[in-house]
Scaffold this active site. Structure first.
Site, PDB file in Angstrom:
ATOM      1  N   HIS A  35       0.488  -1.208   0.353  1.00 53.44           N
ATOM      2  CA  HIS A  35      -0.697  -0.248  -0.058  1.00 53.44           C
ATOM      3  C   HIS A  35       1.165   1.300   0.193  1.00 53.44           C
ATOM      4  CE1 HIS A  35      -2.369   3.039   1.650  1.00 53.44           C
ATOM      5  NE2 HIS A  35      -3.506   1.753   1.481  1.00 53.44           N
ATOM      6  N   ASP A  69       3.317  -4.684   7.623  1.00 47.98           N
ATOM      7  CA  ASP A  69       1.997  -3.507   7.882  1.00 47.98           C
ATOM      8  C   ASP A  69       1.209  -5.060   8.734  1.00 47.98           C
ATOM      9  OD1 ASP A  69      -0.147  -2.715   6.870  1.00 47.98           O
ATOM     10  OD2 ASP A  69       0.776  -1.742   4.790  1.00 47.98           O
ATOM     11  N   GLN A 125      -4.210  -5.003   7.293  1.00 51.82           N
ATOM     12  CA  GLN A 125      -5.085  -6.380   6.550  1.00 51.82           C
ATOM     13  C   GLN A 125      -5.061  -7.875   7.590  1.00 51.82           C
ATOM     14  OE1 GLN A 125      -8.099  -5.405   4.847  1.00 51.82           O
ATOM     15  NE2 GLN A 125      -6.564  -3.213   4.124  1.00 51.82           N
ATOM     16  N   LYS A 164     -10.540  -0.067  10.456  1.00 50.13           N
ATOM     17  CA  LYS A 164     -10.052  -1.806  10.105  1.00 50.13           C
ATOM     18  C   LYS A 164     -10.559  -2.610  10.382  1.00 50.13           C
ATOM     19  CE  LYS A 164      -7.182  -0.136   6.428  1.00 50.13           C
ATOM     20  NZ  LYS A 164      -8.073   0.510   4.687  1.00 50.13           N
ATOM     21  N   CYS A 178      -4.439   2.526  -3.929  1.00 52.00           N
ATOM     22  CA  CYS A 178      -3.765   2.858  -3.273  1.00 52.00           C
ATOM     23  C   CYS A 178      -2.468   1.732  -3.381  1.00 52.00           C
ATOM     24  CB  CYS A 178      -3.134   2.795  -1.409  1.00 52.00           C
ATOM     25  SG  CYS A 178      -4.630   4.294  -0.925  1.00 52.00           S
TER      26      CYS A 178
HETATM   27  N1  PLP Z   1      -1.762  -0.478   4.508  1.00 49.27           N
HETATM   28  C1  PLP Z   1      -2.334  -1.349   4.211  1.00 49.27           C
HETATM   29  C2  PLP Z   1      -2.208  -3.234   3.565  1.00 49.27           C
HETATM   30  C3  PLP Z   1      -3.754  -0.633   4.517  1.00 49.27           C
HETATM   31  O1  PLP Z   1      -4.474  -1.920   3.516  1.00 49.27           O
HETATM   32  C4  PLP Z   1      -4.581   0.485   4.648  1.00 49.27           C
HETATM   33  C5  PLP Z   1      -5.576   1.318   4.624  1.00 49.27           C
HETATM   34  O2  PLP Z   1      -5.843   0.506   3.187  1.00 49.27           O
HETATM   35  C6  PLP Z   1      -3.237   0.926   5.170  1.00 49.27           C
HETATM   36  C7  PLP Z   1      -1.895   0.892   5.368  1.00 49.27           C
HETATM   37  C8  PLP Z   1      -3.712   2.749   5.194  1.00 49.27           C
HETATM   38  O3  PLP Z   1      -4.261   2.775   6.456  1.00 49.27           O
HETATM   39  P1  PLP Z   1      -4.869   4.243   6.832  1.00 49.27           P
HETATM   40  O4  PLP Z   1      -5.279   5.041   5.639  1.00 49.27           O
HETATM   41  O5  PLP Z   1      -6.182   3.759   8.124  1.00 49.27           O
HETATM   42  O6  PLP Z   1      -3.518   4.910   7.487  1.00 49.27           O
END
Ligand code: PLP
Length: 433
Positions: free
Chosen positions: A145, A222, A225, A248, A388
């Site tokens: 992401h 990270d 998910q 999430k 993203c």
């Molecule tokens: N990393 C992953 C794998 C994500 O799916 C997301 C959000 O979709 C993020 C990071 C970023 O999360 P946030 O926008 O809540 O900071």
């Protein structure tokens, strides 16, 4: 946890009906149809237990924490710290290893900026291991992401370090053979996603973590998910940092967290500075509190933390292994059902890894926005675009895709309604191969 899913019973239909009754939004209609919410990967819905706790806090206890001698402030501080403890316990961390942030994006930036502050000389000798310069390397992957890519691009640009990227194979799987070559004695930090927000696969991160530690590099996971969908234990995984977002995992927006090993947080210079993170301040300098407060500058998001703790209790009440089993079932139904539709290409379908309930697909000849619009007319909410993750899409030869993502409240019937909708989209646009 490992990259294979726990073996346990999935949720029964009666249990899912009970769960759904806790989520008012799931009883609503969109465009004249019952809402089929398949966008939990973007943001999850919230049960009454979470909404009620936030309202209760705001109507009875609302106050700034760690300040003021009055009763409300003391009680608010207590529930705020209890919430920290609840989330820390959920991911296997100790309480003081859990830093509140606004979201996962801020948590990753916190680490990246702490590294560049250390690289600029902040933090003294203790911060040596966070210092980057020419010749040092940061390793991430082509699947990330943007939140776990751009902060590292920026860190490299600020410090002169080099960013290396673990590539994907033609199916979209991580090239672990390349990871072994790319992670070397020059690597200072490896930032990798546990579960892809586009492919839904659970990466075999253990191998990457082991390689990173072999060469003395730190690892940031990270868990955006994974933490909402699988049991995770940061100590068992042996990661140095992990990040997640509350929205999430049934919690509110505006709250996320950074896990950092105590020894690292103690040595790391802060990112944001200001009130609430200091002991003594003069007009020329300041001394900082120990972690986690050192990283929590400014007035904190208290009602959000308290509500996130309620979300964690809700998830724990259902049981993470059972949620994971339910979503593995839904994920397989999604991938199998989409693959069976003529004209659909499921991204990463042939990757032989366990999955969560998330799949993205392309229908050559129909833009994902049109797919999303067609499904929306039937009350089906999905995500369209690049999610993203532009480098991943580019690698797989598409600019955009449509993503369906489930959660504990999702049902087989919803997956079937979605699959019918995808088939109808293809019929409507007349692009069957
Ligand atoms: N990393 C992953 C794998 C994500 O799916 C997301 C959000 O979709 C993020 C990071 C970023 O999360 P946030 O926008 O809540 O900071």
């Amino acid at each position: 946890m490992t990259s294979s899913l726990p073996v346990t019973d999935a949720l029964t239909d009666a249990e899912i009906r009970g769960i759904r009754a806790d989520f008012p939004i799931l009883q609503t209609e969109v465009n004249g149809h019952p809402l089929v919410y398949l966008d939990s990967g973007a943001t999850a819905q919230r049960p009454l237990a979470v909404l009620d706790v936030e309202r209760e806090f705001l109507t009875t206890l609302n106050s700034a924490v760690h300040r003021g001698a009055h009763t409300l402030a003391a009680e608010a501080t207590e529930v705020f710290e209890d919430a920290r403890s609840t989330l820390a316990g959920f991911i296997g961390a100790d309480d003081d290893e859990l830093v509140w942030t606004s979201n996962a994006t801020e948590a990753i930036n916190l680490v990246a900026y702490a590294f560049s502050n250390a690289s600029a000389g902040r933090g003294g000798a203790a911060a040596e291991r966070f210092r980057l310069g020419e010749g040092d390397e940061i390793v991430t992957t082509e699947m990330e992401h943007h939140a776990n890519l751009i902060p590292w691009q920026e860190l490299a640009a600020r410090t002169g370090a080099t960013l290396r990227v673990i590539p994907l194979d033609d199916d979209g799987a991580l090239r672990l053979d390349e990871a072994a070559h790319l992670i070397t004695e020059r690597t200072k930090i490896v930032a990798i996603t546990h579960v892809s927000n586009v492919l839904g696969v659970i990466n075999p991160v253990e191998q990457v973590i082991a390689r990173a530690h072999e060469v003395g590099a730190l690892v940031l996971l990270d868990a955006c998910q994974s933490a909402p969908h699988l049991p995770i234990d940061v100590k068992q995984l042996e990661v140095d940092f992990a990040v997640l977002s509350g929205h999430k995992m049934l919690g509110p927006t505006g709250i996320g967290a950074l896990y950092g090993r105590r020894e690292l947080l103690e040595a790391m210079p802060p990112f944001l500075t200001g009130g609430s993170m200091i002991t003594t301040v003069t007009t020329t300098e300041a001394e900082y509190l120990p972690p986690p407060q050192r990283f929590e500058a400014g007035t904190q998001r208290v009602s959000q933390a308290v509500a996130l703790a309620a979300a964690i209790r809700y998830l724990d009440g259902v049981g993470m292994p059972r949620i994971a089993a339910h979503e593995a079932h839904l994920g397989a139904r999604l991938v199998d059902g989409l693959t069976a539709i003529d004209g659909v290409r499921v991204l990463g379908a042939s990757i032989e890894l366990s999955r969560v309930g998330l799949a993205s697909f392309d229908i050559p000849g129909i833009h994902s926005h049109d797919v999303g619009q067609f499904l929306d007319d039937r009350g089906i909410a999905v995500r369209v675009g690049h999610h993203c993750a532009q480098p991943l899409h580019r690698r797989l030869g598409v600019t955009a895709s449509t993503r369906a993502s489930t959660y504990l409240y999702s049902t087989d019937d919803e997956i079937d309604a979605f699959l019918d909708g995808v088939a109808a989209t293809i019929d409507f646009f007349g692009v069957r191969s």
